[in-house]
Structure formats: C-alpha cells, structure tokens
Design a protein around this motif. Structure first.
Motif, PDB file in Angstrom:
ATOM      1  N   MET A 188       0.848  -1.185   0.000  1.00 52.87           N
ATOM      2  CA  MET A 188       0.000   0.000   0.000  1.00 52.87           C
ATOM      3  C   MET A 188       0.889   1.243   0.000  1.00 52.87           C
ATOM      4  O   MET A 188       1.927   1.275   0.667  1.00 52.87           O
ATOM      5  N   SER A 189       0.476   2.252  -0.754  1.00 53.89           N
ATOM      6  CA  SER A 189       1.222   3.505  -0.750  1.00 53.89           C
ATOM      7  C   SER A 189       0.943   4.265   0.544  1.00 53.89           C
ATOM      8  O   SER A 189      -0.038   3.993   1.257  1.00 53.89           O
ATOM      9  N   ALA A 190       1.822   5.204   0.832  1.00 53.78           N
ATOM     10  CA  ALA A 190       1.624   6.019   2.039  1.00 53.78           C
ATOM     11  C   ALA A 190       0.310   6.779   1.964  1.00 53.78           C
ATOM     12  O   ALA A 190      -0.393   6.934   2.975  1.00 53.78           O
ATOM     13  N   ALA A 191      -0.049   7.251   0.765  1.00 56.90           N
ATOM     14  CA  ALA A 191      -1.307   7.987   0.611  1.00 56.90           C
ATOM     15  C   ALA A 191      -2.506   7.099   0.916  1.00 56.90           C
ATOM     16  O   ALA A 191      -3.481   7.536   1.544  1.00 56.90           O
ATOM     17  N   GLN A 192      -2.449   5.824   0.493  1.00 56.64           N
ATOM     18  CA  GLN A 192      -3.550   4.899   0.780  1.00 56.64           C
ATOM     19  C   GLN A 192      -3.649   4.602   2.268  1.00 56.64           C
ATOM     20  O   GLN A 192      -4.754   4.532   2.824  1.00 56.64           O
ATOM     21  N   ILE A 193      -2.515   4.450   2.918  1.00 54.89           N
ATOM     22  CA  ILE A 193      -2.521   4.172   4.361  1.00 54.89           C
ATOM     23  C   ILE A 193      -3.129   5.339   5.123  1.00 54.89           C
ATOM     24  O   ILE A 193      -3.991   5.160   6.005  1.00 54.89           O
ATOM     25  N   MET A 273      14.052  -4.135   7.205  1.00 52.74           N
ATOM     26  CA  MET A 273      14.000  -2.922   8.008  1.00 52.74           C
ATOM     27  C   MET A 273      14.024  -1.673   7.122  1.00 52.74           C
ATOM     28  O   MET A 273      13.288  -0.704   7.343  1.00 52.74           O
ATOM     29  N   LYS A 274      14.869  -1.691   6.101  1.00 54.36           N
ATOM     30  CA  LYS A 274      14.957  -0.546   5.195  1.00 54.36           C
ATOM     31  C   LYS A 274      13.627  -0.294   4.481  1.00 54.36           C
ATOM     32  O   LYS A 274      13.204   0.852   4.303  1.00 54.36           O
ATOM     33  N   LYS A 275      12.962  -1.375   4.056  1.00 50.78           N
ATOM     34  CA  LYS A 275      11.678  -1.221   3.366  1.00 50.78           C
ATOM     35  C   LYS A 275      10.603  -0.664   4.295  1.00 50.78           C
ATOM     36  O   LYS A 275       9.818   0.204   3.907  1.00 50.78           O
ATOM     37  N   VAL A 276      10.573  -1.183   5.527  1.00 45.74           N
ATOM     38  CA  VAL A 276       9.588  -0.691   6.501  1.00 45.74           C
ATOM     39  C   VAL A 276       9.843   0.779   6.812  1.00 45.74           C
ATOM     40  O   VAL A 276       8.911   1.594   6.866  1.00 45.74           O
ATOM     41  N   LYS A 277      11.091   1.151   7.000  1.00 45.03           N
ATOM     42  CA  LYS A 277      11.413   2.544   7.313  1.00 45.03           C
ATOM     43  C   LYS A 277      11.057   3.490   6.156  1.00 45.03           C
ATOM     44  O   LYS A 277      10.602   4.617   6.384  1.00 45.03           O
ATOM     45  N   ALA A 278      11.247   3.017   4.935  1.00 42.28           N
ATOM     46  CA  ALA A 278      10.911   3.857   3.777  1.00 42.28           C
ATOM     47  C   ALA A 278       9.416   4.186   3.764  1.00 42.28           C
ATOM     48  O   ALA A 278       9.020   5.334   3.513  1.00 42.28           O
ATOM     49  N   VAL A 279       8.576   3.169   4.049  1.00 39.22           N
ATOM     50  CA  VAL A 279       7.129   3.411   4.099  1.00 39.22           C
ATOM     51  C   VAL A 279       6.784   4.345   5.256  1.00 39.22           C
ATOM     52  O   VAL A 279       5.959   5.272   5.120  1.00 39.22           O
ATOM     53  N   LEU A 280       7.407   4.121   6.396  1.00 40.72           N
ATOM     54  CA  LEU A 280       7.117   4.964   7.564  1.00 40.72           C
ATOM     55  C   LEU A 280       7.468   6.428   7.301  1.00 40.72           C
ATOM     56  O   LEU A 280       6.741   7.336   7.729  1.00 40.72           O
ATOM     57  N   ARG A 281       8.575   6.667   6.615  1.00 42.35           N
ATOM     58  CA  ARG A 281       8.951   8.057   6.292  1.00 42.35           C
ATOM     59  C   ARG A 281       7.907   8.708   5.381  1.00 42.35           C
ATOM     60  O   ARG A 281       7.546   9.883   5.558  1.00 42.35           O
ATOM     61  N   ASN A 282       7.433   7.940   4.404  1.00 39.95           N
ATOM     62  CA  ASN A 282       6.422   8.484   3.495  1.00 39.95           C
ATOM     63  C   ASN A 282       5.099   8.735   4.214  1.00 39.95           C
ATOM     64  O   ASN A 282       4.418   9.737   3.951  1.00 39.95           O
ATOM     65  N   GLN A 284       4.819   9.446   7.339  1.00 44.07           N
ATOM     66  CA  GLN A 284       5.075  10.618   8.192  1.00 44.07           C
ATOM     67  C   GLN A 284       4.921  11.912   7.383  1.00 44.07           C
ATOM     68  O   GLN A 284       4.344  12.903   7.867  1.00 44.07           O
ATOM     69  N   LYS A 285       5.423  11.927   6.152  1.00 47.07           N
ATOM     70  CA  LYS A 285       5.290  13.115   5.309  1.00 47.07           C
ATOM     71  C   LYS A 285       3.819  13.400   4.992  1.00 47.07           C
ATOM     72  O   LYS A 285       3.386  14.551   4.990  1.00 47.07           O
ATOM     73  N   GLU A 286       3.075  12.332   4.694  1.00 46.52           N
ATOM     74  CA  GLU A 286       1.651  12.501   4.400  1.00 46.52           C
ATOM     75  C   GLU A 286       0.904  13.093   5.602  1.00 46.52           C
ATOM     76  O   GLU A 286       0.053  13.969   5.453  1.00 46.52           O
ATOM     77  N   LEU A 287       1.233  12.613   6.777  1.00 44.60           N
ATOM     78  CA  LEU A 287       0.578  13.122   7.984  1.00 44.60           C
ATOM     79  C   LEU A 287       0.980  14.577   8.245  1.00 44.60           C
ATOM     80  O   LEU A 287       0.146  15.387   8.676  1.00 44.60           O
TER      81      LEU A 287
END
Length: 290
Positions: A188-193, A273-282, A284-287
């Motif tokens: 799922m993209s950050a925007a969808q989440i 871990m790198k993949k999870v962190k990349a999604v979390l950063r995105n 965070q930006k959306e929020l």
C-alpha cells in the motif's frame, strides 16, 4: 467768585461802502441785460412735460440656431463566433456511507482493506476487533513495547533460528519469515494508508477513548510510534548473539538495551527494516502535510 475774562477789544472797521455799491450796480446790470435779451416773442414758454415717444416695437424674427451635426457611428464589427466546448456531465460526488459503530465495524473495515491487499496478504490479517487491535498495538509501540496479544496479524509460522560457529549469529532464513508481513506493509502507498486512517479516524478515536485516552490524542501517539521505529539503529554486519538458557540476547549491550519494539524491527533483518522505514517516512510526510 470766578474771574470772567474780559473780551479783547476788537478794532471796528468802517463798512466798505464802495464794495457794497459795486455789488448793487452788478445786480442791476444783470437784470437789465436779461430784460433786453429776452424779447416778447422769445418769452420763455411754459414748460410742458412731454412723455417720451414710445419707440416702435421691433418685430424680432426667430432665428433658428444651427443644429449640431451628429456624427454617424458605425456599428461595431460583428465578433467572431467562439465555439464553446460541449458541456461535460459532472459526475456527482460519491455518497459516503455513515460509519458503523465500533462494535459493528469489522466487516466494513475488512472489506475496505480487501480493496487494497491481495488474498495472500489478507490471509495474514486478523479480522476480529481490527480497529481495537491496531490502536492498542500502536499505543504500545509508541512506548517501545510489543503487545503480542493485540497484534493485528497472525504470528509467523516458522520459529527463530541461529547459526552456530565461532560466533553465534542470527540465521538469515529467520529474516525471511517476516518478508510476507513486510510485503503487506509495502503493498500500500503512504497515501492509501493515510486515507484509510482518515476514513476511520472517528472509530479509531473511539477505541482510543476506551483505553483511557482523549480520542483526538491518537494522532500524536501514531507520530511517536513512527519516530521510535525510525530511530532504530541499522547494523552494518552480523549481530552476535548470546545464549541465555532457552532464549537469545544480543551480544552487544547497546543492542540489548534497545526497546522491545526496536529489537523486533532488528529481527526482521537489514533489508526488511529498510523497506519498513521507507514506508514509515512516506507516511510521516503525508501526515505532516495534512
């Protein structure tokens, strides 16, 4: 007794008889001259007041003033016809169904998530008390804990394994057991989440209120959980372990002292871990952009 001034003596002059006589003679001469000049046929006529002769009234002719010439204004040239694009039919905004109550939300939420995830990914999701599980799990993550009993997904089937040798290390195959969960998270993209989060935020706030918090405080809790996971250090090589009875612990004290939530992320392996962190950063930006 007042003194009265005695008027000064005035020298009285004898009357000038010669002067008086000359004046009398002048009057007589004037009268005689008037009598001689005015003969009988030239006696002064009685003065008759004559009314002023009425002046003939001039007949005025009406003079026509020249009319101002009106400038002929040519009509403006016809504007070229502009073809307007055909009117598009605007689709009405989709009708948003009201949210169910928290107790009746599972079927609706699961169906909504199913729009984004594959059947294989949906097989990892626990479908009872979906929102309550997620809220409690994230609240614990913000505190550095892992609430295993409230995990929103099934636990991995494979167990943890190590590699024996001079140095005890984590078997890379142990990282693979977390790969399906990472795929769910990254599918799922950050925007969808964030869109799902916003859509069910009222129910999320209700669940957060149930465990004793102010409903609108969950957004801050979510941000704290993301910050904590992003702060997890990333090892550059193998992480040595120590056997402690039937369990294992990190050989380096700085790793072992990490919060349980960060140690769980470490057990997923460097790539996951790198993949999870990349999604979390995105996310965070959306929020932050809201």
């Amino acid at each position: 007794m007042s003194d009265q001034s005695t008027p000064p003596d005035i020298e009285k002059r004898p009357p000038n008889n010669n002067l008086l006589f000359a004046a009398v003679i002048l009057v007589i001469i004037l009268c005689a001259g008037a009598f001689v000049l005015l003969s009988s046929d030239e006696q002064p006529q009685p003065i008759v007041e004559v009314a002023p002769t009425a002046q003939p009234i001039q007949e005025y002719q009406t003079v026509e003033e020249p009319q101002p010439q009106i400038e002929q204004i040519e009509p403006p040239a016809a504007q070229p016809q502009v073809e307007r694009p055909p009117t598009r039919n605007v689709e009405p905004a989709p009708v948003v169904a009201p949210l169910p109550s928290l107790n009746e939300s599972d079927a609706v939420v699961v169906a909504r998530i199913d729009d984004y995830l594959s059947d294989q990914a949906m097989g990892l999701l626990l479908t009872d008390d979906v929102i309550r599980r997620a809220v409690v799990f994230i609240d614990n993550l913000a505190k550095g804990k892992v609430a295993v009993k409230h995990a929103p997904v099934e636990r991995p089937q494979d167990g943890f394994s190590v590699m024996e040798g001079d140095i005890l290390t984590i078997d890379p195959n142990s990282y693979e057991r977390y790969t399906p969960y990472v795929k769910v998270f990254t599918s799922m993209s950050a925007a969808q989440i964030v869109r799902l989060y916003d859509e069910y935020k009222p129910l999320i706030n209700d669940a957060y209120t149930e465990i004793g918090y102010s409903g609108d405080a969950f957004n801050q809790t979510l941000q704290e959980a993301i910050d904590l996971l992003l702060d997890t250090p990333e090892p550059k090589g193998d992480m040595p372990l120590l056997r402690n009875s039937v369990t294992y612990q990190y050989a380096y004290s700085e790793w072992e002292r990490l919060p349980a939530a960060q140690k769980q992320l470490l057990r997923m392996g460097p790539e996951n871990m790198k993949k999870v962190k990349a999604v979390l950063r995105n996310v965070q930006k959306e929020l932050d952009n809201q």
